[in-house]
Write a protein that holds these residues in place. Structure first.
Motif, mmCIF file in Angstrom:
data_model
loop_
_atom_site.group_PDB
_atom_site.id
_atom_site.type_symbol
_atom_site.label_atom_id
_atom_site.label_comp_id
_atom_site.label_asym_id
_atom_site.label_seq_id
_atom_site.Cartn_x
_atom_site.Cartn_y
_atom_site.Cartn_z
ATOM 1 N N ARG A 59 -8.466 22.044 -12.603
ATOM 2 C CA ARG A 59 -9.385 21.191 -13.354
ATOM 3 C C ARG A 59 -8.850 20.977 -14.758
ATOM 4 O O ARG A 59 -8.356 21.914 -15.385
ATOM 5 N N ILE A 60 -8.968 19.756 -15.216
ATOM 6 C CA ILE A 60 -8.586 19.408 -16.584
ATOM 7 C C ILE A 60 -9.767 18.702 -17.229
ATOM 8 O O ILE A 60 -10.270 17.710 -16.684
ATOM 9 N N ALA A 61 -10.215 19.226 -18.365
ATOM 10 C CA ALA A 61 -11.366 18.675 -19.092
ATOM 11 C C ALA A 61 -12.593 18.566 -18.189
ATOM 12 O O ALA A 61 -13.392 17.634 -18.311
ATOM 13 N N GLY A 62 -12.710 19.511 -17.254
ATOM 14 C CA GLY A 62 -13.865 19.543 -16.370
ATOM 15 C C GLY A 62 -13.727 18.740 -15.098
ATOM 16 O O GLY A 62 -14.600 18.803 -14.228
ATOM 17 N N TYR A 63 -12.640 17.970 -14.947
ATOM 18 C CA TYR A 63 -12.451 17.129 -13.758
ATOM 19 C C TYR A 63 -11.471 17.782 -12.790
ATOM 20 O O TYR A 63 -10.415 18.278 -13.196
ATOM 21 N N ASP A 64 -11.827 17.768 -11.518
ATOM 22 C CA ASP A 64 -10.953 18.299 -10.492
ATOM 23 C C ASP A 64 -9.767 17.363 -10.284
ATOM 24 O O ASP A 64 -9.939 16.153 -10.112
ATOM 25 N N VAL A 65 -8.570 17.918 -10.304
ATOM 26 C CA VAL A 65 -7.358 17.095 -10.222
ATOM 27 C C VAL A 65 -7.288 16.331 -8.906
ATOM 28 O O VAL A 65 -6.812 15.187 -8.864
ATOM 29 N N HIS A 66 -7.777 16.919 -7.819
ATOM 30 C CA HIS A 66 -7.703 16.261 -6.515
ATOM 31 C C HIS A 66 -8.859 15.278 -6.315
ATOM 32 O O HIS A 66 -8.647 14.129 -5.907
ATOM 33 N N GLU A 67 -10.064 15.707 -6.642
ATOM 34 C CA GLU A 67 -11.236 14.866 -6.370
ATOM 35 C C GLU A 67 -11.448 13.771 -7.413
ATOM 36 O O GLU A 67 -12.051 12.738 -7.106
ATOM 37 N N ASN A 68 -10.976 13.975 -8.626
ATOM 38 C CA ASN A 68 -11.171 12.989 -9.697
ATOM 39 C C ASN A 68 -9.837 12.675 -10.369
ATOM 40 O O ASN A 68 -9.679 12.791 -11.574
ATOM 41 N N SER A 69 -8.876 12.264 -9.537
ATOM 42 C CA SER A 69 -7.520 12.061 -10.028
ATOM 43 C C SER A 69 -7.441 11.023 -11.152
ATOM 44 O O SER A 69 -6.751 11.222 -12.153
ATOM 45 N N LEU A 70 -8.156 9.911 -11.014
ATOM 46 C CA LEU A 70 -8.091 8.867 -12.044
ATOM 47 C C LEU A 70 -8.695 9.342 -13.356
ATOM 48 O O LEU A 70 -8.158 9.069 -14.442
ATOM 49 N N ALA A 71 -9.792 10.074 -13.278
ATOM 50 C CA ALA A 71 -10.418 10.600 -14.494
ATOM 51 C C ALA A 71 -9.485 11.590 -15.178
ATOM 52 O O ALA A 71 -9.379 11.609 -16.414
ATOM 53 N N VAL A 72 -8.792 12.415 -14.380
ATOM 54 C CA VAL A 72 -7.858 13.382 -14.942
ATOM 55 C C VAL A 72 -6.711 12.662 -15.643
ATOM 56 O O VAL A 72 -6.302 13.047 -16.754
ATOM 57 N N ARG A 73 -6.204 11.612 -15.039
ATOM 58 C CA ARG A 73 -5.068 10.896 -15.641
ATOM 59 C C ARG A 73 -5.438 10.247 -16.972
ATOM 60 O O ARG A 73 -4.574 10.039 -17.827
ATOM 61 N N GLN A 74 -6.708 9.915 -17.130
ATOM 62 C CA GLN A 74 -7.157 9.378 -18.409
ATOM 63 C C GLN A 74 -7.230 10.458 -19.483
ATOM 64 O O GLN A 74 -7.212 10.162 -20.678
ATOM 65 N N LYS A 75 -7.305 11.720 -19.046
ATOM 66 C CA LYS A 75 -7.458 12.830 -19.985
ATOM 67 C C LYS A 75 -6.149 13.525 -20.317
ATOM 68 O O LYS A 75 -6.136 14.455 -21.134
ATOM 69 N N ILE A 76 -5.058 13.102 -19.695
ATOM 70 C CA ILE A 76 -3.789 13.788 -19.938
ATOM 71 C C ILE A 76 -2.719 12.823 -20.421
ATOM 72 O O ILE A 76 -2.775 11.617 -20.179
ATOM 73 N N GLY A 77 -1.762 13.372 -21.107
ATOM 74 C CA GLY A 77 -0.509 12.695 -21.392
ATOM 75 C C GLY A 77 0.589 13.483 -20.710
ATOM 76 O O GLY A 77 0.623 14.716 -20.813
ATOM 77 N N TYR A 78 1.481 12.805 -19.997
ATOM 78 C CA TYR A 78 2.471 13.504 -19.172
ATOM 79 C C TYR A 78 3.870 13.029 -19.523
ATOM 80 O O TYR A 78 4.153 11.825 -19.534
ATOM 81 N N LEU A 79 4.724 13.982 -19.834
ATOM 82 C CA LEU A 79 6.137 13.696 -20.058
ATOM 83 C C LEU A 79 6.955 14.447 -19.023
ATOM 84 O O LEU A 79 7.132 15.665 -19.122
ATOM 85 N N PRO A 80 7.463 13.766 -17.982
ATOM 86 C CA PRO A 80 8.332 14.439 -17.020
ATOM 87 C C PRO A 80 9.679 14.759 -17.651
ATOM 88 O O PRO A 80 9.973 14.339 -18.777
ATOM 89 N N GLU A 81 10.498 15.506 -16.937
ATOM 90 C CA GLU A 81 11.785 15.929 -17.489
ATOM 91 C C GLU A 81 12.649 14.740 -17.888
ATOM 92 O O GLU A 81 13.344 14.776 -18.902
ATOM 93 N N THR A 82 12.616 13.669 -17.106
ATOM 94 C CA THR A 82 13.290 12.430 -17.470
ATOM 95 C C THR A 82 12.234 11.455 -17.959
ATOM 96 O O THR A 82 11.385 11.019 -17.179
ATOM 97 N N PRO A 83 12.220 11.106 -19.257
ATOM 98 C CA PRO A 83 11.162 10.246 -19.791
ATOM 99 C C PRO A 83 11.088 8.903 -19.071
ATOM 100 O O PRO A 83 12.122 8.273 -18.809
ATOM 101 N N PRO A 84 9.880 8.445 -18.718
ATOM 102 C CA PRO A 84 9.722 7.180 -17.985
ATOM 103 C C PRO A 84 9.766 5.987 -18.935
ATOM 104 O O PRO A 84 8.743 5.410 -19.301
ATOM 105 N N LEU A 85 10.971 5.584 -19.336
ATOM 106 C CA LEU A 85 11.136 4.532 -20.336
ATOM 107 C C LEU A 85 11.724 3.272 -19.709
ATOM 108 O O LEU A 85 12.423 3.329 -18.693
ATOM 109 N N TYR A 86 11.440 2.132 -20.330
ATOM 110 C CA TYR A 86 12.068 0.868 -19.963
ATOM 111 C C TYR A 86 13.131 0.565 -21.013
ATOM 112 O O TYR A 86 12.811 0.145 -22.136
ATOM 113 N N PRO A 87 14.404 0.768 -20.701
ATOM 114 C CA PRO A 87 15.457 0.711 -21.723
ATOM 115 C C PRO A 87 15.650 -0.655 -22.358
ATOM 116 O O PRO A 87 16.202 -0.751 -23.450
#
Length: 328
Positions: A59-87
Motif C-alpha cells: 500500500r502506498i498513501a493508503g491505496y493498495d498497489v494491486h487493487e488501486n493501481s491508477l490511484a497509486v501511480r498518481q501518488k508516486i514518482g518513479y525513476l527506473p534504473e534507465t531514465p525514461p527520457l525522449y532524447p
C-alpha cells in the motif's frame, strides 16, 4: 506512507523475492540495499505498478498497489534504473509532456515544471535537447520527471549508477533535499550512498529482507560497534593470547596491516573487537607494554556499513532480533 507485507514474486518456479516486508514512514528515506540480483528492482517495479506480485500486499498513501493501481501511480514518482527520457525533446518540453500525461491541469503545468527544474538545478539546461546532456544531467531530468507532479512518495532505482564522483554528490544532495516533503525508497548496491543519504536501511539478499534498521543501529547490533587496530613489535600469536584475556575484548585477529600502512618486518598487526558497550583501549595499551611488546600504534576503528553488508549477505542467519529492535 509505504507498507509492504509478505510480498513475493515468482517467475515460473524461480522466486525473485520471498516474503518481503517493510514500512517507510512519511518524509523518510529508506535505502533498499543488496547485491546485484537480490530482488531490489523487482520489489520497486511491484510498488510502481509495473509488475503484479505473486503473493502479498503493498500500500502506498493508503491505496493498495494491486487493487488501486491508477490511484497509486498518481501518488508516486518513479525513476527506473534507465531514465525514461525522449532524447529528441528539450528538457523543458519533455517535462511539460510528462506533466500533461500525469494529469496536471493546464493552468498549473508551467508552475510545476518550473519548480521541478529549479529543484533539480536544471535552469541552465531547460532548453537543451536531452540527447546532448551528460549522464549526470540526464539523471537529474529523470528525477525531475518523477517529481513534477509533486507526489508524496518517490521510488528511485539505482539513481547514481554510472555517474562520476562529482555527479554522485550532486544527485545525492538532490535526493536528500527531497526528504521531509516526500517519502523516498532508494535502491542501490553502493554502500556509501546508503550511509550518506538514507535514514533507514532494508537489506535484501536472495530475495528476502534480512534486516531493517537505521545504519547506526545495524552497525552497533551486528558488529559490536567498534574495535581497535594495533601495530606491535613481537609475535602475533603471543600478543593474541595476551589480549584475549582482557575484559571487554570479544575477538582478536591478525590483519595485513594497521591503519593502511605498508607492512614492516618484525611487526604484527592485529584487530581487537570490543564487546558492545565496552572500551578496553587503555587496558589494551597497558597490557601490551607490560608484556614487553613494542607498541607502535593503537587506533580506534568503528564498524562500517560494509561490515554489516558483508555479514548479512555472506552468512545465512536469522536476524529477526535486529529487525525487531529497529527504530522508526
Amino acid at each position: 506512507m509505504i507498507e509492504v507485507e509478505h510480498l513475493s514474486k515468482i517467475y515460473g518456479s524461480t522466486p525473485a523475492i520471498t516474503d518481503v516486508t517493510f514500512n517507510v514512514e512519511p518524509g523518510e528515506i529508506l535505502g533498499l540495499l543488496g547485491p546485484n540480483g537480490a530482488g531490489k528492482t523487482t520489489t520497486m517495479r511491484i510498488l510502481a505498478g509495473y509488475l503484479p506480485a505473486t503473493n502479498g500486499n503493498a500500500r502506498i498513501a493508503g491505496y493498495d498497489v494491486h487493487e488501486n493501481s491508477l490511484a497509486v501511480r498518481q501518488k508516486i514518482g518513479y525513476l527506473p534504473e534507465t531514465p525514461p527520457l525522449y532524447p529528441e525533446m528539450t528538457v523543458e518540453g519533455f517535462l511539460h509532456f510528462v506533466a500533461q500525461i500525469k494529469g496536471i491541469p493546464a493552468g498549473d503545468r508551467h508552475q510545476k515544471v518550473t519548480a521541478a527544474i529549479e529543484r533539480c538545478n536544471l535552469q541552465d539546461k531547460q532548453r537543451v535537447i536531452i540527447r546532448k546532456l551528460s549522464k549526470g544531467y540526464r539523471q537529474r531530468v529523470g528525477i525531475a520527471q518523477a517529481i513534477v507532479h509533486d507526489p508524496p512518495a518517490i521510488i528511485l532505482d539505482e539513481p547514481t549508477v554510472g555517474l562520476d564522483p562529482r555527479q554522485i554528490i550532486e544527485v545525492r544532495n538532490l535526493i536528500k533535499s527531497l526528504a521531509g516533503t516526500h517519502t523516498i525508497i532508494l535502491s542501490t548496491h553502493i554502500l556509501p550512498e546508503v550511509s550518506m543519504t538514507c535514514s533507514r536501511v532494508a537489506i535484501i539478499n536472495r530475495g528476502k529482507v534480512v534486516a531493517t534498521n537505521t545504519p547506526d543501529n545495524l552497525m552497533t547490533q551486528l558488529t559490536g560497534g567498534s574495535g581497535y587496530e594495533v601495530e606491535i613489535e613481537g609475535e602475533a600469536a603471543l600478543a593474541k593470547q595476551v589480549l584475549q584475556n582482557i575484559a571487554g575484548v570479544s575477538l582478536v585477529e591478525s590483519i595485513p596491516t594497521a591503519g593502511g600502512h605498508q607492512a614492516q618486518a618484525n611487526r604484527a598487526y592485529l584487530r581487537v573487537i570490543s564487546q558492545p558497550g565496552k572500551e578496553p583501549g587503555k587496558d589494551i595499551a597497558t597490557t601490551l607494554v607490560r608484556a614487553g611488546f613494542g607498541l607502535h600504534e593503537l587506533r580506534r576503528v568503528n564498524a562500517t556499513l560494509e561490515d554489516v553488508f558483508l555479514q548479512l549477505t555472506t552468512e545465512e542467519k536469522n536476524l529477526e532480533a535486529v529487525t525487531q529492535g529497529e527504530t522508526a
